[in-house]
Write a protein that holds these residues in place. Structure first.
Motif, PDB file in Angstrom:
ATOM      1  N   UNK A 165      13.565  89.008  46.404  1.00  0.00           N
ATOM      2  CA  UNK A 165      12.610  90.176  46.979  1.00  0.00           C
ATOM      3  C   UNK A 165      13.331  90.727  48.027  1.00  0.00           C
ATOM      4  N   UNK A 166      14.137  89.918  48.740  1.00  0.00           N
ATOM      5  CA  UNK A 166      14.927  90.368  50.016  1.00  0.00           C
ATOM      6  C   UNK A 166      16.396  91.288  49.927  1.00  0.00           C
ATOM      7  N   UNK A 167      16.713  91.227  48.506  1.00  0.00           N
ATOM      8  CA  UNK A 167      17.863  91.765  48.154  1.00  0.00           C
ATOM      9  C   UNK A 167      18.193  93.167  48.640  1.00  0.00           C
ATOM     10  N   UNK A 168      19.328  93.564  49.181  1.00  0.00           N
ATOM     11  CA  UNK A 168      19.227  94.764  49.695  1.00  0.00           C
ATOM     12  C   UNK A 168      19.677  95.898  48.410  1.00  0.00           C
ATOM     13  N   UNK A 169      19.234  97.028  48.835  1.00  0.00           N
ATOM     14  CA  UNK A 169      19.356  98.044  47.341  1.00  0.00           C
ATOM     15  C   UNK A 169      20.690  98.028  46.867  1.00  0.00           C
ATOM     16  N   UNK A 170      21.738  98.019  47.842  1.00  0.00           N
ATOM     17  CA  UNK A 170      23.149  98.325  47.239  1.00  0.00           C
ATOM     18  C   UNK A 170      23.739  97.088  46.565  1.00  0.00           C
ATOM     19  N   UNK A 171      22.802  95.914  46.275  1.00  0.00           N
ATOM     20  CA  UNK A 171      23.224  94.797  45.446  1.00  0.00           C
ATOM     21  C   UNK A 171      22.366  94.612  44.351  1.00  0.00           C
ATOM     22  N   UNK A 172      21.512  95.698  44.097  1.00  0.00           N
ATOM     23  CA  UNK A 172      20.816  95.823  42.940  1.00  0.00           C
ATOM     24  C   UNK A 172      21.422  95.967  41.664  1.00  0.00           C
ATOM     25  N   UNK A 173      21.441  94.973  40.675  1.00  0.00           N
ATOM     26  CA  UNK A 173      22.217  95.352  39.563  1.00  0.00           C
ATOM     27  C   UNK A 173      23.509  94.555  39.409  1.00  0.00           C
ATOM     28  N   UNK A 174      23.955  93.852  40.852  1.00  0.00           N
ATOM     29  CA  UNK A 174      25.250  93.521  40.830  1.00  0.00           C
ATOM     30  C   UNK A 174      25.347  92.334  39.739  1.00  0.00           C
ATOM     31  N   UNK A 175      26.527  92.062  39.354  1.00  0.00           N
ATOM     32  CA  UNK A 175      27.045  90.960  38.293  1.00  0.00           C
ATOM     33  C   UNK A 175      27.897  89.854  38.967  1.00  0.00           C
ATOM     34  N   UNK A 205      32.552  91.326  35.942  1.00  0.00           N
ATOM     35  CA  UNK A 205      31.691  90.826  37.053  1.00  0.00           C
ATOM     36  C   UNK A 205      32.129  91.484  38.289  1.00  0.00           C
ATOM     37  N   UNK A 206      31.130  91.597  39.204  1.00  0.00           N
ATOM     38  CA  UNK A 206      31.626  92.240  40.400  1.00  0.00           C
ATOM     39  C   UNK A 206      31.968  91.272  41.382  1.00  0.00           C
ATOM     40  N   UNK A 207      31.657  89.693  41.269  1.00  0.00           N
ATOM     41  CA  UNK A 207      32.090  88.844  42.012  1.00  0.00           C
ATOM     42  C   UNK A 207      32.108  87.672  41.142  1.00  0.00           C
ATOM     43  N   UNK A 208      32.959  86.729  41.273  1.00  0.00           N
ATOM     44  CA  UNK A 208      33.152  85.400  40.682  1.00  0.00           C
ATOM     45  C   UNK A 208      32.865  84.375  41.556  1.00  0.00           C
ATOM     46  N   UNK A 292      24.742  93.757  53.621  1.00  0.00           N
ATOM     47  CA  UNK A 292      25.493  92.822  53.318  1.00  0.00           C
ATOM     48  C   UNK A 292      24.672  91.574  52.731  1.00  0.00           C
ATOM     49  N   UNK A 293      25.394  90.410  52.130  1.00  0.00           N
ATOM     50  CA  UNK A 293      24.588  89.311  51.896  1.00  0.00           C
ATOM     51  C   UNK A 293      25.464  88.213  52.301  1.00  0.00           C
ATOM     52  N   UNK A 294      24.916  86.821  52.226  1.00  0.00           N
ATOM     53  CA  UNK A 294      25.918  86.008  52.947  1.00  0.00           C
ATOM     54  C   UNK A 294      26.469  84.859  51.513  1.00  0.00           C
ATOM     55  N   UNK A 295      27.525  84.635  51.484  1.00  0.00           N
ATOM     56  CA  UNK A 295      28.066  83.631  50.429  1.00  0.00           C
ATOM     57  C   UNK A 295      28.536  82.439  51.264  1.00  0.00           C
ATOM     58  N   UNK A 296      27.767  81.299  51.076  1.00  0.00           N
ATOM     59  CA  UNK A 296      28.029  80.110  51.854  1.00  0.00           C
ATOM     60  C   UNK A 296      28.602  79.300  50.839  1.00  0.00           C
ATOM     61  N   UNK A 297      29.523  78.346  51.074  1.00  0.00           N
ATOM     62  CA  UNK A 297      30.194  77.286  50.369  1.00  0.00           C
ATOM     63  C   UNK A 297      30.404  76.128  51.013  1.00  0.00           C
ATOM     64  N   UNK A 298      29.857  75.044  50.607  1.00  0.00           N
ATOM     65  CA  UNK A 298      30.132  73.593  51.009  1.00  0.00           C
ATOM     66  C   UNK A 298      30.924  72.680  50.350  1.00  0.00           C
ATOM     67  N   UNK A 299      31.661  71.773  50.683  1.00  0.00           N
ATOM     68  CA  UNK A 299      32.307  70.901  50.221  1.00  0.00           C
ATOM     69  C   UNK A 299      31.330  69.845  49.233  1.00  0.00           C
ATOM     70  N   UNK A 415      18.600  91.125  40.839  1.00  0.00           N
ATOM     71  CA  UNK A 415      17.703  92.257  40.594  1.00  0.00           C
ATOM     72  C   UNK A 415      16.794  92.218  42.035  1.00  0.00           C
ATOM     73  N   UNK A 416      16.673  93.390  42.568  1.00  0.00           N
ATOM     74  CA  UNK A 416      15.609  93.448  43.880  1.00  0.00           C
ATOM     75  C   UNK A 416      14.234  93.399  43.440  1.00  0.00           C
ATOM     76  N   UNK A 417      13.452  92.508  43.858  1.00  0.00           N
ATOM     77  CA  UNK A 417      11.965  92.406  43.662  1.00  0.00           C
ATOM     78  C   UNK A 417      11.489  90.937  43.241  1.00  0.00           C
ATOM     79  N   UNK A 418      10.326  90.853  42.716  1.00  0.00           N
ATOM     80  CA  UNK A 418       9.747  89.624  42.293  1.00  0.00           C
ATOM     81  C   UNK A 418       9.856  89.510  40.685  1.00  0.00           C
TER      82      UNK A 418
END
Length: 425
Positions: A165-175, A205-208, A292-299, A415-418
């Motif tokens: 639901x909170x996905x910024x519109x620029x990321x809608x459809x991102x693979x 893909x846009x990101x892996x 922007x969105x956050x990519x978080x990585x933990x060990x 997908x942006x939305x519920x």
């Protein structure tokens, strides 16, 4: 430990051998049978020691592993039947010992206290069970053998839509493409591995994301495959994290050492050389336009005996203003243990289970022994607004094949939305 396990396996061999020699099977009674039986056992034992202590090509190591695995499964299945019959015979012996013969009322087969049992209709119950055990023990060889020949590199692309639901519109459809559990030390077919990587790249893909276990034990296992995985690139980057096998605990032991530290650094350097952004309890901002969105990585962080190097709070520092947070964490048990307590983490991407490389996964139907160990073991899970995806792995470990749970490449669409309800879908 290796010597102890070898002794146990040889005792199992002796137990089965004695049971087989007691049957009337013609080929077992042949003078060649003892030579073939003990020759194979001795050869396999020597090969196992060689594969552990001597540097040999991965192909030969894999052949030895396949032979050992199939042999062990067959003998283990057979010995269960033999034990059941011996328990039955032991019960009859005890009954004859404790109850006077005049009081015993038993079928004709068991009426004689002497052993071995008298044949009934040409075959005793024990001989029947032994012969049936041979057939039952041979039964796993076909699917397990096919899993090696066909399943190990039978890569499948699985597609999922992630509703945010909170996905910024620029990321809608991102693979987003996800790989997990490469376990490069198990590979023996570079062409097949390249084919799997090509399948991922064909999805554009846009990101892996890579969610851990690049190797089995040592960084050097990537030597023959680094050039292949260097080709895994995406316009917005490749982000990775470490799994439990990447720390070298299974080779060097749990205690710190200079060799172990160097090996871990070599694993980290391999990620860097391949152009992957290894996230070690840290985060990155992924920007598209002004969004922007956050990519978080933990060990690695797992419940039970698995190492807990992950520091979720540390990794989340500075992400409070990010509308969507995507977490890379190798072990799915981390989700219930810590991640669900942080509702600002929208999706966690994991691996680790391999789906035990055995089971059924057709449409919405899935079963594997892994489900008795991990509540979340394959596919997409949701609790409240948080989601977890468990990738069943690109490679294999232990058993050099897959039956039913095939190697996986996952492609997500944001997908942006519920998520629509089933009524509206």
């Amino acid at each position: 430990m290796i010597v102890f396990n070898t002794i146990v396996l040889l005792l199992i061999d002796f137990y089965i051998y004695k049971a087989l020699r007691a049957t009337r099977i013609r080929w077992v009674a042949s003078p060649l049978f003892p030579k073939i039986w003990w020759g194979y056992s001795l050869l396999l034992t020597v090969c196992i020691f060689v594969s552990i202590y001597v540097s040999i090509p991965l192909m030969f190591r894999s052949i030895i592993l396949v032979a050992f695995f199939l042999t062990f499964i067959s003998k283990f299945t057979f010995i269960l039947i033999l034990l059941a019959d011996d328990i039955r015979r032991g019960g009859l012996w005890l009954k004859r010992l404790l109850i006077p013969k005049k009081k015993q009322i038993a079928p004709a087969e068991d009426s004689d206290a002497s052993l071995p049992e008298k044949p009934v209709k040409g075959i005793s119950r024990s001989q029947f069970l032994t012969k049936a055990g041979i057939l039952v023990a041979a039964a796993p060889l076909a699917p397990l053998g096919w899993g090696v020949i066909s399943g190990a590199y039978d890569y499948r692309v699985r597609r999922e839509k992630l509703y945010l639901p909170n996905l910024p519109s620029a990321f809608h459809g991102m693979k987003i493409g996800q790989l997990s559990d490469v376990h490069s030390g198990s590979f023996y077919n570079k062409t097949a591995v390249q084919g799997g990587v090509d399948l991922l790249l064909a999805e554009k893909p846009d990101v892996v994301f890579f969610t851990g276990d690049l190797v089995n034990y040592l960084a050097s296992e990537m030597r023959d495959y680094q050039d292949i995985f260097t080709k895994v690139r995406a316009p917005l980057g490749v982000f990775s994290t470490l799994g439990n096998h990447d720390y070298g605990d299974y080779h060097f032991g749990p205690e710190p050492s200079a060799a172990k530290a160097k090996n871990l650094q070599d694993v980290k350097d391999t990620h860097k050389v391949m152009g992957w952004d290894l996230l070690l309890n840290e985060n990155r901002k992924l920007k598209v336009g002004n969004d922007e969105i956050g990519i978080i990585g933990v060990e690695n962080w797992g419940t039970g005996r698995f190492p807990k190097h992950g520091r979720l709070e540390q990794a989340l520092q500075g992400t409070a203003e990010m509308p969507v947070k995507l977490l890379l964490s190798h072990d799915p048990s981390h989700w219930r243990a810590e991640v669900l307590a942080r509702p600002d983490v929208d999706v966690m991407f994991a691996g680790h289970t391999h789906g035990m490389q055995f089971g059924v996964r057709v449409g919405n139907v899935k079963w594997s022994p892994a489900q008795y160990i991990y509540k979340e073991w394959a596919g997409l899970y949701r609790q409240g607004q948080q989601q977890l995806y468990v990738n069943t792995g690109f490679g294999f470990l232990g058993y050099p094949g897959r039956v039913g749970i095939l190697p996986e490449i996952t492609v997500f669409e944001l997908i942006r939305g519920e998520k629509p309800s089933r009524k509206n879908a």
